[in-house]
Design a protein around this motif. Structure first.
Motif, mmCIF file in Angstrom:
data_model
loop_
_atom_site.group_PDB
_atom_site.id
_atom_site.type_symbol
_atom_site.label_atom_id
_atom_site.label_comp_id
_atom_site.label_asym_id
_atom_site.label_seq_id
_atom_site.Cartn_x
_atom_site.Cartn_y
_atom_site.Cartn_z
ATOM 1 N N ALA A 144 0.842 -1.207 0.000
ATOM 2 C CA ALA A 144 0.000 0.000 0.000
ATOM 3 C C ALA A 144 0.875 1.256 0.000
ATOM 4 O O ALA A 144 1.854 1.324 -0.724
ATOM 5 N N SER A 145 0.552 2.218 0.844
ATOM 6 C CA SER A 145 1.304 3.478 0.835
ATOM 7 C C SER A 145 2.552 3.432 1.701
ATOM 8 O O SER A 145 3.285 4.417 1.793
ATOM 9 N N THR B 13 -1.559 4.533 -4.656
ATOM 10 C CA THR B 13 -0.785 4.350 -3.434
ATOM 11 C C THR B 13 0.702 4.158 -3.737
ATOM 12 O O THR B 13 1.548 4.448 -2.884
#
Length: 233
Positions: free
Chosen positions: A88-89, A114
């Motif tokens: 993800a981020s 992301t």
């Protein structure tokens, strides 16, 4: 936000390198030693203890932090090579980066939105490598990641066990570890989560030895945390 050490006191250290359990504001909290001092990743609190800067690591933001708080033994070393599937981020990946300060984190993410945030974090952290790829297609990043000591998987796809297995065959050393979050509702939202867990564990059991498992209540319901070791054969 940086808090001076006089407001906190050291609690019992964890068994994981660069992770500390402290008392802060009357509560016991996890922190990781900041690999990049003075830099926040996602607005987390910075806390200085005995002249060393740490980053607050909340179970609300990270399932891995929740696993550690539940007493699960995450078998990471300071020089471990980690393949992170579903980064993800980069929130949890950045804390793993703190832990494996002398190792490497290969962070795989498939969302372009992301991925931009993840790349920014990797640019600040010398031991993080961003990989824009589908975790279900490990052949696309075979030349980048190479052999790893541990796979951490947190993906919201229906074929979660299969993704773990195909990546383990490609990258995980014999005797290496899988730390995985089984998201029951992502596998099949119409089936009782307990049944989903059993089905996914049965698939993993063909190539892994299960070491520990815990449902991440109350903060991450319908999520089963799993620690397994790949067969040495």
């Amino acid at each position: 936000m940086r808090m001076p050490s006089k407001l906190v006191k050291t609690h019992i250290p964890t068994q994981i390198p660069n992770v500390l359990s402290i008392e802060d504001g009357g509560k016991t909290r996890l922190v990781t030693k900041n690999l990049v001092p003075n830099i926040q990743v996602y607005g987390e609190k910075l806390i200085t203890v005995d002249g060393i800067e740490y980053r607050l690591w909340s179970h609300h933001r990270s399932k891995l932090a929740g696993m550690i708080e539940k007493g699960m033994n995450i078998l990471l070393k300071e020089d471990s090579r980690v393949l992170y599937l579903g980064a993800a981020s980069g929130t949890t990946a950045s804390h793993i980066s703190d832990i494996v300060a002398k190792g490497r984190v290969f962070a795989v993410e498939f969302s372009a939105r992301t991925m931009r945030d993840l790349i920014d974090i990797c640019n600040q952290r010398k031991n993080m490598v961003p990989i824009f790829a589908d975790a279900g297609q490990p052949c696309s990043y075979r030349a980048i990641a190479g052999s790893v000591d541990l796979i951490y998987q947190d993906v919201a796809q229906p074929n979660q066990a299969e993704i773990a297995l195909v990546n383990a065959r490609e990258f995980l050393k014999p005797g290496g570890y899988l730390v995985m979050v089984i998201k029951a509702r992502s596998v099949d939202s119409t089936v009782n989560p307990k049944i989903v867990y059993e089905q996914e564990l049965d698939k993993l059991g063909k190539e892994f030895n299960l070491l520990d498992k815990k449902v991440l209540r109350p903060h991450h319901p319908d999520h089963l945390a799993v620690i397994a070791q790949r067969s040495c054969k």
